[in-house]
Design an enzyme around this catalytic site. Structure first.
Site, short mmCIF file in Angstrom:
data_model
loop_
_atom_site.label_atom_id
_atom_site.label_comp_id
_atom_site.label_asym_id
_atom_site.label_seq_id
_atom_site.Cartn_x
_atom_site.Cartn_y
_atom_site.Cartn_z
N GLU A 192 0.89 -1.15 0.00
CA GLU A 192 0.00 0.00 0.00
C GLU A 192 0.92 1.20 0.00
O GLU A 192 1.73 1.37 0.91
CB GLU A 192 -0.87 -0.05 1.25
CG GLU A 192 -2.00 0.94 1.20
CD GLU A 192 -2.36 1.40 2.58
OE1 GLU A 192 -2.73 0.57 3.41
OE2 GLU A 192 -2.22 2.61 2.82
N CYS A 228 -3.02 7.22 5.40
CA CYS A 228 -3.06 6.89 3.97
C CYS A 228 -4.34 7.43 3.35
O CYS A 228 -4.42 7.62 2.14
CB CYS A 228 -3.05 5.39 3.75
SG CYS A 228 -2.36 4.45 5.08
#
Lengths: 523, 523
Positions: free
Chosen positions: B264, B301
């Site tokens: 990620e 994120c």
């Protein structure tokens, strides 16, 4: 309907202007008419543009409508009648019975996915309803699988129907809701055109956007490669050589956005003969083995190319009986002159290997025939010489004599990833088999007992896949209903009003599909 | 229990001899004791060897036994008590409340996977029983998911508990039946040691093979890279920078056997403000936006780094209100001096961009603080200047003024893949939202309404993932129960005697789990 030498760029029937290919009848060496023009970059661009345009409306279609489309394709293939079978026979050298069976499998695949769509489990719907009174409050979360987008499908030479234009990869992509740009295999362009037209017509009949399906020809490798590189393509299905699969994988990795490549590349499918089974039924096993090895001239990904056993009287009896059965067999026409040549070269390299003994050859045949072969080596040699693991695509198999089960286990540990492994056992072998199972499991996608990998059932519980380099992605199967998962990704909607949600996620469950609500399966 | 500067190679507590790292308290700049020695190649080799040895026995464990192990880890983490919280605060600059919450989430994640194991659906068992009377006969086919093998887990800086040593990737790997070799994030080595010891002790308490878990430190990048290159490692979980993720992906692709890398990497999480919503609630939305943007100094994120809206009075009001809210905010300590420096540099480049206007800055702070920032540009500039899409990790966001919805749609089409998108709507916006939804869906893994991406619920219906380059593999999520799927592959047994089958597949269904039998769900 006559074969025109056409591709289909969306609805449009096109004669490609970028070089040309002809099919060759491998039985006679004769060049078959007509010429098939290769796609130009403009053809490719248009096919990809249409696919990208079609992606959203096609994804938004109700699963039941996509099911009807898949069934319309199957109907269209059957309606091609004998012209299809005759052309496939000429282009592949495969016999009528096999091809009629393969046509049935192709249509059944499409129908299986239609049933998968109607059942709705493939959407894997999960709903965690809002908990407004919790601290912190939980939002309303709803997940379903959505299609990846346009898929490039490369037809395989060895299944001109079941793994080609409307084969497994196309059926699973279309089922998932992904438009397909298919690249015809140059060995069967006429077959590809006939089937491609049936798909194109089904698109029109079902009133779908034309970009849902295109079929392109490639007179070389450049257009196929450009297809995988095209940013509008979001996944790739391929069955073929390891070189071809790795090349497409490299193209994908070089993209600005790498995409999943499902390449099924090569496998020698180890068969382990356990001692008690050999003692009890060496001869019967040998006969079944030779039948599997030579089926379709050995041109199956699951062909038993490797036999592992502990040396001794049982194995000697197996080799003798297999040799006898194999020697009696006529050579069979192979799929293409190129495949026949590669087979001869592979066998000749194996036969010439210092540590390999040729124990049996089938009868010789014509120019493009494959002469079956059985070879023997030792575990020591197999462990040292990496090239003895190379797939020889055709009816050749290598028996590896092992000193004991410990050595056999070492050979298993040294294997590359494979599609299948088979064990041949009787009850007295079960304890030894249980010991070996974990090692075999680590290497393959399917483990068979007292059988061989050829004859891949199209079913819910099939896995046709396996660790690298058998495939590029062991997390998937290319045969069976699970194949649809390759072209899906999970997507989450948080607090979207019911009116804007896809039907699969609406409160009222209008699709009447099973859903996991707060961790409990409903429906 | 005091922090020793230790790693755990299986059961063994080891002081690494390959360089060393110290944690730094970002609030004070003070170097924290003790030193943490980096792993040598021999340490790494032993960790991987132990993991490979443990893979089979750990995979063979009953799901309920693995569930108990996960719960034992959660208990062990809670038993660390306040020493853990105090150390994480010192190593991360994050406040106590946030970290106590994160500890709870970490334990809940472990418990969620324990419940997933007990429910058994994750095995996706499918059985197609033999049809001996069919022509040709159908064999007995049984499929279940099996673990991929040892997983390398890279701890993230921004979730020192929930996405680190015993975080989401570790919990889902261990749940799947995969041993874990965790690489500690160098920003929180003491936290890593404490949690690592809790996991190591849970392994012992549950009587599992020691190789189920190892924790290594790396004083640079070489050992982490060698971990991904090790042939015994079969998958990778990573959360961090795009550069880091792409580097690990490249290492994987260079292996003899490439493996799945779940990285990620970065996301700017577009927020679309629709006209009627702006007209009705520009100020309230702006306040909620600033709260999300500056939460945890913006180090999420899913931080809203991009705002898209049609220009006009509503957007002006939003910008004014957001500016007012943001200007009032104190600077917050960032996770590490390096992250604070990168943030300052990123913001300064953005502020200096010819087409970007700085509309608000938060208060200035100490050396390692992040000063919030709000910037505005035009759609035309955003479409032309690719670098305006670069993630600035921290509390900075860019508002893109669009001439109309058509231009806004163009901006959406030009976006890279993202983790989330949010739309802010009122009922009068729903038609316009419905038009834009397909474009947004193509770009993200989760779509939120009237909210922001921060605050990722650990649930069955969560997707924390998205198209490249937000992650390296859009087919998965790293948060929520679906994350277990990343570390599984389907495996098929054909005609295996019941005695040799895993319990999940035995006729009597001793695990009492739901199974798809001949296409129908049972149990």
């Amino acid at each position: 309907m006559t074969i025109q030498g056409s591709m289909f760029i969306g609805a449009r029937e096109v004669a490609g202007g970028n070089g040309s290919v002809f099919a060759i009848d491998p039985a006679t060496g004769e060049t078959l008419q007509p010429a098939f023009g290769g796609a130009t970059s403009a053809d490719l661009d248009r096919a990809c543009a249409l696919a990208a345009e079609a992606a959203e409306p096609y994804a938004a279609l109700a699963p039941a409508e996509r099911a009807e489309f898949l069934e319309a394709i199957a109907d269209g293939i059957m309606a091609l009648g004998d012209e299809l079978i005759v052309r496939v026979m000429a282009e592949s050298g495969l016999p009528r019975g096999r091809l009629e069976g393969e046509r049935g499998r192709t249509c059944n695949q499409l129908k299986l996915f239609a049933s998968v769509l109607r059942a709705g489990r493939y959407l894997d719907v999960r709903i965690d309803p809002a908990l407004p009174d919790r601290t912190p409050p939980r939002p309303d979360l709803r997940v379903m699988n959505v299609p990846l987008g346009p898929v490039a499908v490369f037809g395989a030479s060895n299944f001109p129907l079941a793994f080609s234009v409307a084969g497994g990869d196309t059926a699973s992509s279309l089922a998932a809701g992904c438009p397909v740009v298919a690249k015809a295999h140059p060995a069967h362009p006429g077959t590809s055109e006939l089937v491609g037209r049936a798909v194109r017509d089904a698109v029109a009949k079902c009133g779908l956007p034309e970009g849902v399906f295109s079929l392109i020809m490639d007179s070389g490798y450049a257009i196929g490669s450009a297809l995988v590189a095209d940013p509008r393509i979001k996944a790739v299905g391929f069955t073929g050589s390891r070189r071809g699969g790795l090349a497409l994988q490299a193209v994908s990795q070089a993209r600005a956005e790498p995409i999943p490549v499902y390449a099924e590349m090569s496998s020698i499918n180890p068969v382990v003969l356990f001692p008690h089974a050999l003692a009890e039924k060496a001869e019967a096993t040998a006969k079944a083995f030779v039948a599997s090895l030579t089926l379709g001239s050995g041109q199956f990904c699951t062909n038993p190319g490797l036999v592992l056993a502990v040396e001794g009287e049982g194995l000697d009896r197996f080799i003798a009986a297999a040799s006898e059965a194999l020697t009696a067999l006529p050579a069979q026409t192979m799929l293409t002159p190129g495949i026949a040549k590669a087979y001869r070269e592979g066998v000749s390299a194996l036969a010439g290997h210092a540590d390999v003994e040729t124990v049996a050859r089938g009868a010789e045949g014509g120019a493009h025939c494959g002469q079956a072969g059985l070879f023997v080596t030792t575990a020591e040699a197999f462990l040292q010489e990496k090239e003895l693991q190379d797939e020889i695509f055709g009816a050749a198999s290598l028996v590896v004599r092992c000193l004991d089960m410990k050595m056999l286990a070492k050979v298993v540990d040294a294997l590359e990833g494979q599609l299948t492994a088979a064990i041949h056992i009787v009850p007295a072998d079960e304890a030894a088999a249980a010991d070996l199972l974990p090692r075999l499991r680590a290497k393959v996608g399917r483990l068979l007992v007292n059988n061989f990998g050829t004859g891949v059932e199209v079913a819910h519980a099939m896995v046709h896949g396996g660790p690298y380099p058998a495939t590029s992605d062991a997390r998937s199967t290319s045969v069976g209903s699970l194949a649809i998962a390759r072209f899906l990704r999970p997507f989450c909607f948080q607090d979207l009003p019911d009116t804007l949600l896809p039907d699969a996620l609406k409160d009222a469950n209008p699709l009447a599909i099973p859903r996991l609500v707060d961790g409990t399966l409903q429906g």
